[in-house]
Design a protein around this motif. Structure first.
Motif, PDB file in Angstrom:
ATOM      1  N   GLU A  73     -27.749  -7.265   1.044  1.00  0.00           N
ATOM      2  CA  GLU A  73     -27.723  -5.791   1.038  1.00  0.00           C
ATOM      3  C   GLU A  73     -26.619  -5.249   1.946  1.00  0.00           C
ATOM      4  O   GLU A  73     -26.010  -4.224   1.650  1.00  0.00           O
ATOM      5  N   GLN A  74     -26.348  -5.921   3.053  1.00  0.00           N
ATOM      6  CA  GLN A  74     -25.287  -5.469   3.940  1.00  0.00           C
ATOM      7  C   GLN A  74     -23.935  -5.453   3.232  1.00  0.00           C
ATOM      8  O   GLN A  74     -23.111  -4.575   3.456  1.00  0.00           O
ATOM      9  N   VAL A  75     -23.714  -6.435   2.382  1.00  0.00           N
ATOM     10  CA  VAL A  75     -22.443  -6.524   1.665  1.00  0.00           C
ATOM     11  C   VAL A  75     -22.423  -5.628   0.438  1.00  0.00           C
ATOM     12  O   VAL A  75     -21.455  -4.907   0.178  1.00  0.00           O
ATOM     13  N   TRP A  76     -23.523  -5.624  -0.326  1.00  0.00           N
ATOM     14  CA  TRP A  76     -23.522  -5.003  -1.647  1.00  0.00           C
ATOM     15  C   TRP A  76     -24.223  -3.660  -1.699  1.00  0.00           C
ATOM     16  O   TRP A  76     -24.164  -2.971  -2.720  1.00  0.00           O
ATOM     17  N   ALA A  77     -24.879  -3.257  -0.616  1.00  0.00           N
ATOM     18  CA  ALA A  77     -25.484  -1.919  -0.542  1.00  0.00           C
ATOM     19  C   ALA A  77     -25.238  -1.349   0.852  1.00  0.00           C
ATOM     20  O   ALA A  77     -26.166  -1.033   1.592  1.00  0.00           O
ATOM     21  N   PRO A  78     -23.963  -1.226   1.230  1.00  0.00           N
ATOM     22  CA  PRO A  78     -23.621  -0.872   2.616  1.00  0.00           C
ATOM     23  C   PRO A  78     -23.995   0.543   3.014  1.00  0.00           C
ATOM     24  O   PRO A  78     -23.945   0.888   4.194  1.00  0.00           O
ATOM     25  N   THR A  79     -24.367   1.394   2.053  1.00  0.00           N
ATOM     26  CA  THR A  79     -24.707   2.778   2.394  1.00  0.00           C
ATOM     27  C   THR A  79     -26.205   2.969   2.571  1.00  0.00           C
ATOM     28  O   THR A  79     -26.701   4.092   2.538  1.00  0.00           O
ATOM     29  N   SER A  80     -26.956   1.881   2.746  1.00  0.00           N
ATOM     30  CA  SER A  80     -28.401   1.978   2.918  1.00  0.00           C
ATOM     31  C   SER A  80     -28.749   2.897   4.077  1.00  0.00           C
ATOM     32  O   SER A  80     -28.045   2.955   5.087  1.00  0.00           O
ATOM     33  N   SER A  81     -29.840   3.621   3.921  1.00  0.00           N
ATOM     34  CA  SER A  81     -30.332   4.495   4.978  1.00  0.00           C
ATOM     35  C   SER A  81     -31.834   4.285   5.117  1.00  0.00           C
ATOM     36  O   SER A  81     -32.563   4.396   4.125  1.00  0.00           O
ATOM     37  N   PRO A  82     -32.330   3.945   6.330  1.00  0.00           N
ATOM     38  CA  PRO A  82     -31.567   3.735   7.554  1.00  0.00           C
ATOM     39  C   PRO A  82     -30.683   2.498   7.463  1.00  0.00           C
ATOM     40  O   PRO A  82     -30.913   1.649   6.609  1.00  0.00           O
ATOM     41  N   PRO A  83     -29.681   2.415   8.361  1.00  0.00           N
ATOM     42  CA  PRO A  83     -28.786   1.261   8.306  1.00  0.00           C
ATOM     43  C   PRO A  83     -29.547  -0.048   8.464  1.00  0.00           C
ATOM     44  O   PRO A  83     -30.551  -0.120   9.168  1.00  0.00           O
ATOM     45  N   LEU A  84     -29.076  -1.074   7.797  1.00  0.00           N
ATOM     46  CA  LEU A  84     -29.712  -2.382   7.896  1.00  0.00           C
ATOM     47  C   LEU A  84     -29.556  -2.950   9.304  1.00  0.00           C
ATOM     48  O   LEU A  84     -28.548  -2.719   9.975  1.00  0.00           O
ATOM     49  N   PRO A  85     -30.562  -3.703   9.756  1.00  0.00           N
ATOM     50  CA  PRO A  85     -30.429  -4.322  11.080  1.00  0.00           C
ATOM     51  C   PRO A  85     -29.308  -5.349  11.083  1.00  0.00           C
ATOM     52  O   PRO A  85     -28.964  -5.925  10.046  1.00  0.00           O
ATOM     53  N   GLU A  86     -28.732  -5.538  12.249  1.00  0.00           N
ATOM     54  CA  GLU A  86     -27.701  -6.556  12.395  1.00  0.00           C
ATOM     55  C   GLU A  86     -28.338  -7.844  12.892  1.00  0.00           C
ATOM     56  O   GLU A  86     -29.426  -7.844  13.464  1.00  0.00           O
ATOM     57  N   MET A  87     -27.646  -8.952  12.669  1.00  0.00           N
ATOM     58  CA  MET A  87     -28.168 -10.261  13.046  1.00  0.00           C
ATOM     59  C   MET A  87     -27.257 -10.893  14.084  1.00  0.00           C
ATOM     60  O   MET A  87     -26.052 -10.988  13.881  1.00  0.00           O
ATOM     61  N   ARG A  88     -27.860 -11.326  15.179  1.00  0.00           N
ATOM     62  CA  ARG A  88     -27.089 -11.987  16.239  1.00  0.00           C
ATOM     63  C   ARG A  88     -27.585 -13.420  16.381  1.00  0.00           C
ATOM     64  O   ARG A  88     -28.792 -13.674  16.470  1.00  0.00           O
ATOM     65  N   HIS A  89     -26.653 -14.366  16.390  1.00  0.00           N
ATOM     66  CA  HIS A  89     -26.995 -15.766  16.569  1.00  0.00           C
ATOM     67  C   HIS A  89     -27.052 -16.055  18.063  1.00  0.00           C
ATOM     68  O   HIS A  89     -26.046 -15.939  18.771  1.00  0.00           O
ATOM     69  N   LEU A  90     -28.218 -16.427  18.551  1.00  0.00           N
ATOM     70  CA  LEU A  90     -28.399 -16.593  19.990  1.00  0.00           C
ATOM     71  C   LEU A  90     -27.642 -17.800  20.530  1.00  0.00           C
ATOM     72  O   LEU A  90     -27.339 -17.871  21.717  1.00  0.00           O
ATOM     73  N   THR A  91     -27.321 -18.759  19.672  1.00  0.00           N
ATOM     74  CA  THR A  91     -26.586 -19.941  20.133  1.00  0.00           C
ATOM     75  C   THR A  91     -25.159 -19.600  20.536  1.00  0.00           C
ATOM     76  O   THR A  91     -24.673 -20.022  21.581  1.00  0.00           O
ATOM     77  N   CYS A  92     -24.471 -18.815  19.686  1.00  0.00           N
ATOM     78  CA  CYS A  92     -23.082 -18.465  20.005  1.00  0.00           C
ATOM     79  C   CYS A  92     -22.940 -17.032  20.515  1.00  0.00           C
ATOM     80  O   CYS A  92     -21.871 -16.653  21.000  1.00  0.00           O
ATOM     81  N   GLY A  93     -24.003 -16.230  20.374  1.00  0.00           N
ATOM     82  CA  GLY A  93     -23.977 -14.860  20.881  1.00  0.00           C
ATOM     83  C   GLY A  93     -23.287 -13.862  19.990  1.00  0.00           C
ATOM     84  O   GLY A  93     -23.153 -12.687  20.355  1.00  0.00           O
ATOM     85  N   GLU A  94     -22.858 -14.283  18.808  1.00  0.00           N
ATOM     86  CA  GLU A  94     -22.079 -13.416  17.925  1.00  0.00           C
ATOM     87  C   GLU A  94     -22.958 -12.767  16.859  1.00  0.00           C
ATOM     88  O   GLU A  94     -23.944 -13.345  16.398  1.00  0.00           O
ATOM     89  N   LEU A  95     -22.566 -11.534  16.445  1.00  0.00           N
ATOM     90  CA  LEU A  95     -23.128 -10.970  15.228  1.00  0.00           C
ATOM     91  C   LEU A  95     -22.598 -11.799  14.059  1.00  0.00           C
ATOM     92  O   LEU A  95     -21.426 -12.174  14.044  1.00  0.00           O
ATOM     93  N   PHE A  96     -23.443 -12.074  13.085  1.00  0.00           N
ATOM     94  CA  PHE A  96     -23.055 -13.018  12.047  1.00  0.00           C
ATOM     95  C   PHE A  96     -23.660 -12.635  10.709  1.00  0.00           C
ATOM     96  O   PHE A  96     -24.529 -11.769  10.612  1.00  0.00           O
ATOM     97  N   SER A  97     -23.199 -13.325   9.673  1.00  0.00           N
ATOM     98  CA  SER A  97     -23.827 -13.302   8.362  1.00  0.00           C
ATOM     99  C   SER A  97     -24.264 -14.723   8.044  1.00  0.00           C
ATOM    100  O   SER A  97     -23.500 -15.674   8.286  1.00  0.00           O
ATOM    101  N   PRO A  98     -25.467 -14.907   7.518  1.00  0.00           N
ATOM    102  CA  PRO A  98     -25.913 -16.268   7.212  1.00  0.00           C
ATOM    103  C   PRO A  98     -25.127 -16.858   6.055  1.00  0.00           C
ATOM    104  O   PRO A  98     -24.779 -16.174   5.101  1.00  0.00           O
ATOM    105  N   MET A  99     -24.859 -18.149   6.150  1.00  0.00           N
ATOM    106  CA  MET A  99     -24.080 -18.875   5.160  1.00  0.00           C
ATOM    107  C   MET A  99     -24.970 -19.950   4.549  1.00  0.00           C
ATOM    108  O   MET A  99     -25.624 -20.718   5.262  1.00  0.00           O
ATOM    109  N   LEU A 100     -25.016 -19.993   3.220  1.00  0.00           N
ATOM    110  CA  LEU A 100     -25.830 -20.983   2.527  1.00  0.00           C
ATOM    111  C   LEU A 100     -25.155 -22.348   2.614  1.00  0.00           C
ATOM    112  O   LEU A 100     -23.977 -22.488   2.293  1.00  0.00           O
TER     113      LEU A 100
END
Length: 317
Positions: free
Chosen positions: A104-131
């Motif tokens: 949804e973040q990629v294909w429905a970016p105008t969602s309201s309310p905004p979609l939550p962001e995901m942070r990977h605690l291992t590297c500390g970065e905001l990320f997108s999951p990769m299959l």
């Protein structure tokens, strides 16, 4: 814990795909599970999020408990009070939820309310999951995986008896955080036709034949998918009045959601005849078992290693 054991389904009855769609193709169930993954356990935890009614919450929690995703645990007496603790089966939906959010973040970016962001605690970065493939660790997409029907993969057994009815615009409903996802999975015919598309159906008659959906339903759902941008129509050179239906880039990118839903269903609900679908990693010959990795550091994700962080509204103004 009894509900952490695999459920054996009835012979010749609904297979794991139908059961998974019946549970996870419901907006309120996903809403409840989303908050449970983030720590909700008590009735008030969900009611405090707004939107949901007492009757809907009670019925959904009872159903999810009966299906083995929650265990009802007493935590107080006089009066008796209970909390709903995720079982291993229930906690296992986190990969599905992350895949839905990422899509949804990629294909429905105008969602309201905004979609939550995901942070990977291992590297500390905001990320997108990769299959990725569990066996070889390589990143994969829909073109890298072959899906073959298994012993219980009969179409009539793969369509759930029902998913919650679509509501009118006036009906109370969850936050439309997954609005596009629910257009694809939100009722039995949408889910069945989506599955047919991923398994190679292109012509109108193929959808009717494989899903047993009435022609009016097939036409309606395909039209919705086209409006959503998940499906394109392709003219038939031999018959100008006929078209073929093909998944677009948006539709194909939904594959991680589909594969995690089916994998979850087949992990916890076993048909005595065998699985409904068998996934193979193309070119390697081994069974494809999906996992998620961080697209920043490439480390495989764990449920406890991801922080879901609400977006600050001012950042998007």
């Amino acid at each position: 814990m009894e509900c952490d054991r695999v459920t054996t389904l009835e012979p010749d009855g609904d297979n794991a795909i139908a059961v998974a769609l019946g549970i996870l193709g419901d907006e309120w169930n996903l809403w409840i599970l989303r908050h449970a993954v983030q720590g909700a356990q008590r009735y008030g935890d969900w009611m405090g999020q707004g939107a949901i009614s007492n009757s809907v919450l009670s019925s959904r929690l009872a159903n999810l408990t009966e299906k083995g995703l929650f265990e009802r645990v007493q935590y107080a007496q006089r009066p008796d009070r209970y909390e709903y603790v995720l079982t291993r089966r229930g906690a296992g939906v986190w990969t599905l939820l992350l895949s839905m959010w990422a899509w949804e973040q990629v294909w429905a970016p105008t969602s309201s309310p905004p979609l939550p962001e995901m942070r990977h605690l291992t590297c500390g970065e905001l990320f997108s999951p990769m299959l990725i493939c569990r066996e070889c660790g390589k990143a994969v997409d829909v073109h890298d995986v072959v899906a073959d029907l298994g012993p219980s993969g009969v179409w009539s057994r793969s369509v759930p008896a029902s998913i919650a009815r679509r509501r009118s615009a006036k009906a109370k409903q969850p936050s439309q955080m997954l609005a596009h996802t629910m257009e694809l999975l939100g009722d039995r015919w949408s889910a069945a036709i989506l599955g047919a598309l991923f398994l190679g159906a292109h012509r109108f008659g193929e959808f009717s034949e494989r899903t047993s959906a009435p022609p009016t339903m097939v036409a309606d759902r395909l039209a919705r998918f086209v409006r959503l941008g998940a499906v394109d129509t392709v003219p038939n050179p031999a018959r100008p009045d006929w078209v073929s239906y093909r998944l677009t880039g948006k539709g194909l990118a939904f594959f991680p959601v589909v594969v995690f839903m089916i994998t979850w269903g087949q992990r916890w609900f076993h048909a005595p005849e065998g699985p409904a679908l068998i996934f193979t990693h193309r070119g390697t010959g081994h069974e494809f078992r999906p996992r998620l990795a961080c697209d920043r550091c490439r480390v495989e994700l764990t449920s406890g290693g991801v922080s879901i962080e609400p977006v600050v509204e001012s950042e998007h103004e």
